[in-house]
Design a protein around this motif. Structure first.
Motif, mmCIF file in Angstrom:
data_model
loop_
_atom_site.group_PDB
_atom_site.id
_atom_site.type_symbol
_atom_site.label_atom_id
_atom_site.label_comp_id
_atom_site.label_asym_id
_atom_site.label_seq_id
_atom_site.Cartn_x
_atom_site.Cartn_y
_atom_site.Cartn_z
ATOM 1 N N UNK A 132 0.849 -1.189 0.000
ATOM 2 C CA UNK A 132 0.000 0.000 0.000
ATOM 3 C C UNK A 132 0.887 1.242 0.000
ATOM 4 N N UNK A 133 0.322 2.350 -0.453
ATOM 5 C CA UNK A 133 1.129 3.541 -0.731
ATOM 6 C C UNK A 133 1.856 4.094 0.495
ATOM 7 N N UNK A 134 1.276 3.968 1.670
ATOM 8 C CA UNK A 134 1.862 4.638 2.837
ATOM 9 C C UNK A 134 2.770 3.722 3.669
ATOM 10 N N UNK A 135 3.083 2.569 3.167
ATOM 11 C CA UNK A 135 3.882 1.614 3.948
ATOM 12 C C UNK A 135 5.372 1.971 3.865
ATOM 13 N N UNK A 136 6.032 1.931 5.013
ATOM 14 C CA UNK A 136 7.486 2.126 5.063
ATOM 15 C C UNK A 136 8.150 0.829 4.593
ATOM 16 N N UNK A 137 8.769 0.881 3.436
ATOM 17 C CA UNK A 137 9.244 -0.349 2.788
ATOM 18 C C UNK A 137 10.330 -1.043 3.615
ATOM 19 N N UNK A 138 11.282 -0.269 4.120
ATOM 20 C CA UNK A 138 12.386 -0.860 4.888
ATOM 21 C C UNK A 138 11.862 -1.540 6.151
ATOM 22 N N UNK B 152 5.044 0.648 -4.350
ATOM 23 C CA UNK B 152 6.296 -0.107 -4.390
ATOM 24 C C UNK B 152 5.985 -1.595 -4.379
ATOM 25 N N UNK B 153 6.720 -2.337 -5.217
ATOM 26 C CA UNK B 153 6.648 -3.793 -5.095
ATOM 27 C C UNK B 153 8.040 -4.330 -4.789
#
Ligand code: CU
Length: 160
Positions: free
Chosen positions: A88-94, A141-142
């Motif tokens: 989802x757009x607001x997720x912190x990827x790290x 992001x994927x």
């Protein structure tokens, strides 16, 4: 010259055969619009080099997306597992990737509601196809959430 033409002829023949078989074929085509114009097919390839063959995927809002992930390598999913995880757009990827790395029991998908869609974890020679509705316009992001992979195996899904 003649040899070259022959090679061209046969490679286009192979390519067009591949186009007819849906899903399970390893297909270099990025996106295909289906006849009904409501759905889009995406094929994403990965292998033992820890890379996706695309780091940008462009789709249109509202479309039904059929995404196939192929793992064209030889290593097992324990050593070189790959998945496709759309966040989802607001997720912190790290932060997500850190928690994902510990989620061994759920194929590296941590608990929570942070994903839009994801495939199974694949080993070499395996494929998985998922369907999901394109989210609203924006950048997403994927990643592959297998431990240690996300920094190399990540890309942007752009919805226009
Ligand atoms: Cu991976």
């Amino acid at each position: 010259m003649r040899k070259l033409l022959l090679i061209y002829f046969f490679s286009s023949l192979i390519f067009s055969c591949g186009e007819n078989k849906k899903n399970k074929t390893i297909n270099p085509g990025v996106q295909k619009k289906s006849d009904d114009n409501l759905s889009t097919e995406i094929v994403l390839n990965s292998d033992d080099t820890m890379k996706f063959d695309k780091n940008v995927i462009l789709i249109e809002a509202g479309k039904l997306i059929t995404l196939t992930l192929n793992h064209n390598g030889k290593f097992s999913k324990r050593g070189m597992g790959h998945n496709f995880v759309l966040l989802k757009a607001d997720v912190d990827v790290a932060d997500f990737a850190l928690r994902a790395a510990q989620a061994y029991g759920s194929e590296y998908i941590p608990e929570g509601n942070e994903t839009i869609a994801y495939t199974k974890l694949l080993g070499g020679g395996e494929s998985d196809t998922i369907k999901f509705e394109a989210p609203k316009k924006g950048f997403y992001t994927f990643i592959c959430s297998f431990p240690g992979h996300w920094q190399l195996m990540k890309g942007k899904l752009i919805v226009k």
